[in-house]
Design a protein around this motif. Structure first.
Motif, PDB file in Angstrom:
ATOM      1  N   TRP A   1       0.858  -1.195   0.000  1.00  0.00           N
ATOM      2  CA  TRP A   1       0.000   0.000   0.000  1.00  0.00           C
ATOM      3  C   TRP A   1       0.886   1.234   0.000  1.00  0.00           C
ATOM      4  CZ3 TRP A   1      -5.102  -0.589  -0.721  1.00  0.00           C
ATOM      5  CH2 TRP A   1      -5.664  -1.823  -0.426  1.00  0.00           C
ATOM      6  N   SER A   2       0.565   2.147  -0.870  1.00  0.00           N
ATOM      7  CA  SER A   2       1.301   3.415  -0.901  1.00  0.00           C
ATOM      8  C   SER A   2       0.912   4.274   0.291  1.00  0.00           C
ATOM      9  CB  SER A   2       0.994   4.172  -2.201  1.00  0.00           C
ATOM     10  OG  SER A   2      -0.317   4.725  -2.147  1.00  0.00           O
ATOM     11  N   ASP A   3       1.600   5.385   0.431  1.00  0.00           N
ATOM     12  CA  ASP A   3       1.197   6.347   1.446  1.00  0.00           C
ATOM     13  C   ASP A   3      -0.219   6.835   1.146  1.00  0.00           C
ATOM     14  OD1 ASP A   3       3.642   6.059   2.564  1.00  0.00           O
ATOM     15  OD2 ASP A   3       4.450   7.984   1.884  1.00  0.00           O
ATOM     16  N   LEU A   4      -0.941   7.150   2.196  1.00  0.00           N
ATOM     17  CA  LEU A   4      -2.323   7.613   2.078  1.00  0.00           C
ATOM     18  C   LEU A   4      -2.323   9.129   1.881  1.00  0.00           C
ATOM     19  CD1 LEU A   4      -5.308   6.569   2.350  1.00  0.00           C
ATOM     20  CD2 LEU A   4      -5.172   7.303   4.739  1.00  0.00           C
ATOM     21  N   LEU A   5      -3.057   9.607   0.870  1.00  0.00           N
ATOM     22  CA  LEU A   5      -3.195  11.043   0.620  1.00  0.00           C
ATOM     23  C   LEU A   5      -4.534  11.535   1.148  1.00  0.00           C
ATOM     24  CD1 LEU A   5      -1.833  11.539  -3.016  1.00  0.00           C
ATOM     25  CD2 LEU A   5      -0.732  12.191  -0.880  1.00  0.00           C
ATOM     26  N   LEU A   6      -4.470  12.585   1.930  1.00  0.00           N
ATOM     27  CA  LEU A   6      -5.669  13.207   2.486  1.00  0.00           C
ATOM     28  C   LEU A   6      -5.656  14.690   2.131  1.00  0.00           C
ATOM     29  CD1 LEU A   6      -5.408  11.666   6.067  1.00  0.00           C
ATOM     30  CD2 LEU A   6      -6.909  10.856   4.242  1.00  0.00           C
ATOM     31  N   LEU A   7      -6.815  15.206   1.757  1.00  0.00           N
ATOM     32  CA  LEU A   7      -6.886  16.643   1.486  1.00  0.00           C
ATOM     33  C   LEU A   7      -8.160  17.204   2.079  1.00  0.00           C
ATOM     34  CD1 LEU A   7      -9.046  17.713  -0.924  1.00  0.00           C
ATOM     35  CD2 LEU A   7      -7.485  16.461  -2.381  1.00  0.00           C
TER      36      LEU A   7
ATOM     37  N   ASN B   1     -14.937  34.343   6.577  1.00  0.00           N
ATOM     38  CA  ASN B   1     -13.649  35.048   6.566  1.00  0.00           C
ATOM     39  C   ASN B   1     -12.450  34.131   6.817  1.00  0.00           C
ATOM     40  OD1 ASN B   1     -15.130  37.445   6.232  1.00  0.00           O
ATOM     41  ND2 ASN B   1     -15.211  37.799   8.453  1.00  0.00           N
ATOM     42  N   TRP B   2     -12.676  32.844   7.000  1.00  0.00           N
ATOM     43  CA  TRP B   2     -11.581  31.916   7.244  1.00  0.00           C
ATOM     44  C   TRP B   2     -11.452  30.950   6.063  1.00  0.00           C
ATOM     45  CZ3 TRP B   2      -8.147  31.868  11.302  1.00  0.00           C
ATOM     46  CH2 TRP B   2      -8.454  32.700  12.385  1.00  0.00           C
ATOM     47  N   TYR B   3     -10.198  30.654   5.681  1.00  0.00           N
ATOM     48  CA  TYR B   3      -9.920  29.740   4.581  1.00  0.00           C
ATOM     49  C   TYR B   3      -8.874  28.724   5.052  1.00  0.00           C
ATOM     50  CZ  TYR B   3     -12.043  33.645   2.113  1.00  0.00           C
ATOM     51  OH  TYR B   3     -12.895  34.651   1.725  1.00  0.00           O
ATOM     52  N   PHE B   4      -9.228  27.442   4.946  1.00  0.00           N
ATOM     53  CA  PHE B   4      -8.340  26.369   5.380  1.00  0.00           C
ATOM     54  C   PHE B   4      -8.012  25.476   4.186  1.00  0.00           C
ATOM     55  CE2 PHE B   4     -10.985  27.597   8.944  1.00  0.00           C
ATOM     56  CZ  PHE B   4     -10.091  27.688   9.996  1.00  0.00           C
ATOM     57  N   ASP B   5      -6.777  25.017   4.106  1.00  0.00           N
ATOM     58  CA  ASP B   5      -6.351  24.140   3.016  1.00  0.00           C
ATOM     59  C   ASP B   5      -5.233  23.246   3.546  1.00  0.00           C
ATOM     60  OD1 ASP B   5      -5.959  22.895   0.648  1.00  0.00           O
ATOM     61  OD2 ASP B   5      -5.226  24.646  -0.445  1.00  0.00           O
ATOM     62  N   SER B   6      -5.369  21.941   3.333  1.00  0.00           N
ATOM     63  CA  SER B   6      -4.364  21.021   3.869  1.00  0.00           C
ATOM     64  C   SER B   6      -4.290  19.773   3.005  1.00  0.00           C
ATOM     65  CB  SER B   6      -4.699  20.637   5.316  1.00  0.00           C
ATOM     66  OG  SER B   6      -3.722  19.754   5.844  1.00  0.00           O
ATOM     67  N   THR B   7      -3.056  19.295   2.797  1.00  0.00           N
ATOM     68  CA  THR B   7      -2.801  18.021   2.132  1.00  0.00           C
ATOM     69  C   THR B   7      -1.793  17.253   2.986  1.00  0.00           C
ATOM     70  OG1 THR B   7      -3.168  18.965  -0.058  1.00  0.00           O
ATOM     71  CG2 THR B   7      -2.001  16.881   0.044  1.00  0.00           C
ATOM     72  N   VAL B   8      -2.098  15.989   3.279  1.00  0.00           N
ATOM     73  CA  VAL B   8      -1.260  15.170   4.157  1.00  0.00           C
ATOM     74  C   VAL B   8      -0.930  13.862   3.455  1.00  0.00           C
ATOM     75  CG1 VAL B   8      -1.119  13.970   6.375  1.00  0.00           C
ATOM     76  CG2 VAL B   8      -2.263  16.198   6.233  1.00  0.00           C
ATOM     77  N   GLN B   9       0.334  13.499   3.500  1.00  0.00           N
ATOM     78  CA  GLN B   9       0.796  12.198   2.996  1.00  0.00           C
ATOM     79  C   GLN B   9       1.173  11.361   4.215  1.00  0.00           C
ATOM     80  OE1 GLN B   9       3.859  12.392  -0.019  1.00  0.00           O
ATOM     81  NE2 GLN B   9       4.636  10.351   0.500  1.00  0.00           N
ATOM     82  N   TYR B  10       0.373  10.292   4.470  1.00  0.00           N
ATOM     83  CA  TYR B  10       0.521   9.506   5.706  1.00  0.00           C
ATOM     84  C   TYR B  10       0.999   8.098   5.381  1.00  0.00           C
ATOM     85  CZ  TYR B  10      -0.779   7.128  10.046  1.00  0.00           C
ATOM     86  OH  TYR B  10      -0.772   6.371  11.201  1.00  0.00           O
ATOM     87  N   ASN B  11       2.059   7.666   6.075  1.00  0.00           N
ATOM     88  CA  ASN B  11       2.601   6.325   5.903  1.00  0.00           C
ATOM     89  C   ASN B  11       2.024   5.420   6.981  1.00  0.00           C
ATOM     90  OD1 ASN B  11       4.463   3.993   6.184  1.00  0.00           O
ATOM     91  ND2 ASN B  11       5.658   5.079   4.626  1.00  0.00           N
ATOM     92  N   SER B  12       1.200   4.455   6.538  1.00  0.00           N
ATOM     93  CA  SER B  12       0.518   3.595   7.519  1.00  0.00           C
ATOM     94  C   SER B  12       1.467   2.562   8.122  1.00  0.00           C
ATOM     95  CB  SER B  12      -0.663   2.889   6.847  1.00  0.00           C
ATOM     96  OG  SER B  12      -0.215   2.150   5.720  1.00  0.00           O
ATOM     97  N   ASP B  13       2.546   2.220   7.408  1.00  0.00           N
ATOM     98  CA  ASP B  13       3.487   1.237   7.953  1.00  0.00           C
ATOM     99  C   ASP B  13       4.232   1.804   9.160  1.00  0.00           C
ATOM    100  OD1 ASP B  13       2.700  -0.537   6.058  1.00  0.00           O
ATOM    101  OD2 ASP B  13       4.474  -0.292   4.774  1.00  0.00           O
ATOM    102  N   THR B  14       4.653   3.063   9.073  1.00  0.00           N
ATOM    103  CA  THR B  14       5.388   3.690  10.184  1.00  0.00           C
ATOM    104  C   THR B  14       4.481   4.496  11.103  1.00  0.00           C
ATOM    105  OG1 THR B  14       5.855   5.665   8.861  1.00  0.00           O
ATOM    106  CG2 THR B  14       7.448   3.855   8.749  1.00  0.00           C
ATOM    107  N   SER B  15       3.189   4.626  10.684  1.00  0.00           N
ATOM    108  CA  SER B  15       2.225   5.435  11.453  1.00  0.00           C
ATOM    109  C   SER B  15       2.735   6.864  11.651  1.00  0.00           C
ATOM    110  CB  SER B  15       1.934   4.773  12.811  1.00  0.00           C
ATOM    111  OG  SER B  15       1.386   3.492  12.627  1.00  0.00           O
ATOM    112  N   ARG B  16       3.348   7.404  10.601  1.00  0.00           N
ATOM    113  CA  ARG B  16       3.880   8.758  10.651  1.00  0.00           C
ATOM    114  C   ARG B  16       3.480   9.534   9.396  1.00  0.00           C
ATOM    115  NH1 ARG B  16      10.189   8.340  12.715  1.00  0.00           N
ATOM    116  NH2 ARG B  16       9.769   7.616  14.861  1.00  0.00           N
TER     117      ARG B  16
END
Length: 819
Positions: free
Chosen positions: A619-625, A633-648
């Motif tokens: 399994w590749s790293d998990l991409l979350l956006l 008046n608030w703007y949020f934007d985030s992209t996360v690449q999560y490695n499930s094998d290392t839990s990091r």
């Protein structure tokens, strides 16, 4: 002369005999209209006949006022007089007294008393005189004017120009004709009296609207009483038309060159050609010349910029930089239309980008390209076909520090190709074939020629009854043949390979109505499955001229190759699954919220990788956006690449922006790559005191008004400043891995109401322990010009959401020239 009493609702028309005396009750004002024979026809509305007299006498009753009667224009333009009292002799003269309004065409004259001589077309006004014409207003005690020819004089006038929202006073203003005027002892400012912060005073000013030019003699510009600029002759444009002459001086200060003063000269060569020459002097390095030449022709356009420092007193050698761009189209009877162009950037040495930061207009100031191209597009029924040729070379600005050196990219000398894309009968195809000759200044790198062909054929399919679902099977290939200058590891100089790929892409879109945070929304659900199969082909011994690993993101995870370019093709037997949901505002269609998740599953080990190490992780790293502006008046934007094998978390990019309105923006970003970098960025533009907050609120109200009346936005008056308003602007990048600030911009803006002051400090990192620091400061005199160095380009490019304090106020940059 004849006079006609016009009918009203309860009175029939009455025709009076010539030269009969008049005594009228409250009536409309007299309308004097020049006839072809030179006589004047006087019409009066809702009048009643009265006693006889020697001439025309019109007086109000019970404090009533005479209003205007608008008649059809006979070609000369109606002349309308409105006053409390009218008297005079027909065809000779008219005397208007009491709140007089005298109109003809764009001219409106107000005064306590106006005498008008009809035969000479001469008007003499006294007492609280005001002239309005084309948005400009003149006020004074007395004016004498020939109306049609617009000749005469204005005694001791004050004036205000609507285009610049500024004005001044003069001892006398002579109207030479409708296009020319002379002001004696004139001043000009946008600041309030009696003690303006800045004042341009002159001995004599000639204004010529036909030539769109003004010329002032004995001009002195004072700022708080201190002379900061003087010229025997000051010429300036009266419109946006270009004009040759000296521009306001620029001032710079940095830790590399010291204090720098430049005085640009603008040369308006022709309507389609111009040039700017800026001689400058630096306290540490000496004299330099910066030039720019622009041209625009029916078949081509371009720009040439050159910078020359003949004797750098720090480096003890000459320094220079060249930047040019040319784009053209050639039309021939046999070959059709051919687009071609040239882009070139070059410098004298490797350290130029450090010593003269900002001189090279490049996103990568250490990689300077030379790119010449030509392309021919063919129009036929088989799709869009383009034939092209190109030569691309690079100048790499290296550093003496080995850790900061960069790998030189390959040069294409030349690149020749043919590509096509099209669709027919439900099929979609694209292909290209290309020949390249690769060279490199680094002798340790492989060089040679490559001939490659790429192609794909797809059949998008939407099942009947499922309009929100598409299924796209695709077959493609990547073929390349090499003829190399150096032998490969096995002794060969020629090699080739062909790599096929099969993929299947399936996507759905579902919609439903929803409500959140009091807003009517449409929610979408967009799942996607993507399968790709590419067989393994050993490529370790082949050269790599143009391939690099793609960034791992929501676009590349659905691609069939993890590499860009041609030389590397990743083997794959994998499935990518993902889903995205969006919330769209039903009223505006704007996206209020987006959430997504995607992951790739390997069905076999991937052996072709960027670092040569096979990927066995199933399994590749998990991409979350996630991104949203649901909270006002608030703007949020985030992209996360999560490695499930290392839990990091392997990598993440997150940003938050708070913007309650124009001129008020706070933003922060966090970028993290495990074992590589960790950076925090902070950017802002924010009011510091109450006047600044009031000004920002006024700008927000104006923006709302412009949105409500989009077509009428040009009728809005320029927004005035708010005296005493302080703003702070900036952007700071901090590296947590190195525990230091890498790049930073910090500045302040002050709006006094009629002038704006800006001071910005910029620090640009040029190495692990090196940086260039510049101090930019500017004085903007509202309605006149900007003086000093220009920090606006730096602020626009680096401060997220930056906006000019007075982005709707016109600014005229005068040119200082000697006829």
């Amino acid at each position: 002369m004849s006079a006609t009493i016009l009918p009203t609702a309860d009175r029939a028309a009455t025709v009076l005999p010539p030269r009969r005396a008049w005594a009228l009750r409250p009536v409309a004002a007299a309308v004097l209209m020049t006839t072809a024979g030179g006589g004047v026809l006087i019409d009066v509305a809702r009048a009643q006949s009265g006693a006889e007299g020697p001439g025309l006498q019109v007086s109000p009753e019970s404090g009533a006022r005479f209003g205007p009667l608008i008649k059809a224009d006979d070609g000369g333009g109606p002349l309308v007089i409105e006053a409390d009292r009218l008297s005079g002799r027909p065809d000779l003269e008219t005397l208007a007294e009491g709140a007089v309004e005298f109109r003809r065409g764009p001219l409106l004259l107000k005064a306590d008393r106006v005498e008008y001589q009809q035969q000479s077309d001469l008007a003499r006004a006294t007492g609280n005189v005001e002239i309005s014409r084309n948005g400009n207003i003149y006020r004074g005690p007395e004016v004498q004017l020939k109306v049609d020819r617009f000749e005469g004089y204005f005694q001791s006038p004050s004036y205000h120009f609507g285009r610049t929202n500024a004005g001044g006073q003069a001892d006398r203003f002579d109207f030479l004709d409708e296009n020319r005027g002379i002001a004696y002892g004139a001043t000009y400012t946008s600041c309030p009296a009696p003690d303006p912060a800045w004042l341009l005073s002159t001995d004599r000013v000639l204004l010529d609207t036909a030539a769109e030019e003004g010329t002032a003699e004995g001009a002195v510009l004072r700022f708080y009483g201190v002379p900061i600029l003087a010229a025997p002759t000051l010429s300036f444009p009266l419109t946006e038309k270009r004009k040759s002459g000296w521009l306001p001086p620029s001032i710079k200060l940095d830790n590399k060159s010291g204090f720098e003063l430049g005085v640009p000269y603008y040369w308006d060569i022709a309507p389609n050609r111009d040039a700017t020459l800026t001689p400058s002097v630096m306290t540490r390095r000496g004299a330099a010349l910066d030039t720019e030449f622009r041209y625009l022709e029916p078949g081509y356009l371009g720009r040439v910029q050159a910078y020359a420092l003949p004797d750098d007193q720090v480096a003890n050698r000459s320094r220079w930089a060249l930047n040019l761009g040319h784009e053209a189209r050639w039309e021939g009877a046999t070959v059709g239309e051919i687009d071609y162009g040239l882009a070139l950037q070059r410098t004298s040495d490797d350290n130029f980008w450090k010593d003269f930061a900002g001189t090279l207009p490049s996103l990568t100031p250490r990689l300077l390209p030379t790119d010449a191209y030509a392309r021919r597009r063919f129009d036929h029924g088989w799709g869009d076909t383009v034939a092209y040729t190109r030569v691309q070379t690079w100048q790499v600005l290296q550093d003496i520090d080995p850790a900061s050196r960069i790998v030189s990219p390959y040069q294409r000398e030349p690149q020749i190709g043919l590509r096509q894309r099209g669709a027919s009968g439900g099929l979609e195809w694209q292909w290209e074939t290309e020949a390249n000759r690769f060279s490199n200044d680094d002798p340790s790198l492989q060089t040679g020629s490559r001939l490659h062909a790429l192609g794909s054929l797809a059949r998008p399919w939407s099942p009947t009854g499922a309009p929100g679902w598409t299924l796209t099977p695709r077959v493609s290939f990547n073929a390349a043949s090499y003829d190399l200058d150096q032998s490969l590891a096995d002794g060969r100089r020629r090699a080739s390979r062909v790599i096929p790929t099969v993929s299947l892409d399936s996507a759905w879109i579902f919609e439903r109505d929803s409500t959140a945070f009091g807003r009517e929304l449409t929610q979408t659900l967009e799942p996607r499955l993507f399968y790709v199969n590419t067989p393994y082909r050993d490529q370790t011994g082949l050269p790599n001229f143009d391939s690099a690993a793609n960034d791992f993101n929501f676009t590349s995870i659905y691609s069939d190759n993890v590499f860009s370019g041609v030389d590397r093709v990743s083997d794959a037997n994998q499935v990518t699954a993902g889903v995205t949901t969006r919330f769209l505002d039903r009223t505006t269609g704007a996206e209020a919220l987006r959430l997504g998740i995607a992951q790739r599953m390997l069905l076999r080990t991937q052996r072709i990788t960027a670092d040569g190490t096979p990927i066995t992780q199933r399994w590749s790293d998990l991409l979350l956006l996630g991104s949203t502006n649901l909270v006002r008046n608030w703007y949020f934007d985030s992209t996360v690449q999560y490695n499930s094998d290392t839990s990091r978390v392997a990598r993440s990019i997150s940003s938050v922006r708070y913007s309650p309105g124009p001129l008020r923006t706070l933003s922060t970003s966090y970028r993290y790559t495990r074992n590589a970098s960790e950076q925090v960025e902070l950017g802002w533009q924010w009011p510091l005191n109450a006047p600044a907050r009031e000004h920002a609120a006024a700008v927000q109200a104006r923006d709302a008004q412009m949105l409500e009346d989009f077509e009428g936005r040009s009728r809005l008056a320029p927004l005035a400043g708010c005296p005493g308003a302080w703003y702070t602007v900036g952007r700071v990048n901090y590296s947590r891995r190195d525990s230091r600030i890498t790049d930073s911009i910090v500045g302040f803006e002050y709006d006094s109401g009629c002038w704006i002051g800006r001071i910005v400090a910029e620090r640009l990192s040029t190495g692990r322990s090196q940086a260039t620091t510049r101090l930019l400061f500017q004085l903007e005199l509202i309605g006149l010009s900007r003086l000093g160095s220009n920090p606006l380009k730096v602020l626009r490019e680096n401060v997220p959401g930056y906006r000019l304090l007075r982005d709707d106020s016109p600014v005229v940059a005068p040119a200082l020239s000697t006829p």
